[in-house]
Design an enzyme around this catalytic site. Structure first.
Site: not given
Length: 200
Positions: A52-56
């Site tokens: 989920v960090y920066s959506r991948g």
């Protein structure tokens, strides 16, 4: 650098773990690569990110860094699953079998690796039975896609429930917990840390 066992496993991890949450977001890729190289040179062998960090994007940059320096095999690579990965898909979050398998495949691709050393459930999911989550993680270990399972942000009772259910189901248990813990947030000392000590 000092090293400690990862739970009751035979794997040794550095006392310091490099968090890669800002990679690809507030930290530019080239700076991220340099940070990873410097950490490895200092003896750190434990890197942590999440889908989920920066959506991948964090996973992508972390994977790029390890590919560039050629030291993936020396690293204990951890990532997490739970967070929402698409705003328009009700099944794009949580710890259902569907979401975990889909996101494990996506994380492997973004990280440019054949396996994840430590795959962590980022948050408890009250809408998915813990048995479904644990059986799915066990299947991923059996298939070689992950080596160990862990959790993050679980309360003491949630961890105890997960450990007990893993024993009943005879599936791989969580080997680690990643909680918030600082001078300002010491809540884990009340129940979570005693639970961890009790279950090893």
């Amino acid at each position: 650098m000092e090293y400690r066992p990862l739970g009751r496993t035979g794997v040794k991890v550095s006392e310091l773990c490099l968090g890669c949450m800002t990679f690809g977001n507030t930290t530019e890729p080239e700076d991220s690569y340099a940070i990873v190289d410097r950490a490895i040179d200092a003896g750190i062998n434990f890197l942590d990110t999440a889908n989920v960090y920066s959506r991948g994007r964090s996973e992508e940059v972390t994977g790029e860094a390890l590919k560039l320096n050629g030291k993936r095999s020396r690293i204990v690579l951890a990532t997490k699953v739970h967070g929402r990965m698409a705003d328009d898909d009700p099944n794009s979050a949580g710890t259902s079998r569907r979401h975990i398998i889909e996101q494990c495949e996506a994380s492997l691709e973004r990280l440019q690796t054949d396996y994840i050393d430590l795959y962590q459930i980022h948050f408890p999911d009250p809408k998915t039975p813990i048995d479904e989550t644990l059986i799915t993680l066990d299947n991923l270990v059996t298939s070689g896609k992950i080596r160990y399972a862990g959790c993050s942000n679980f309360a003491g009772w949630q961890l105890a429930q997960a450990v007990e259910r893993a024993q009943v189901l005879q599936v791989v248990p969580f080997v680690s917990v990643q909680p918030p813990y600082s001078l300002l947030d010491r809540e884990v000392e009340k129940e979570l840390l005693p639970c961890c000590r009790d279950y090893g």
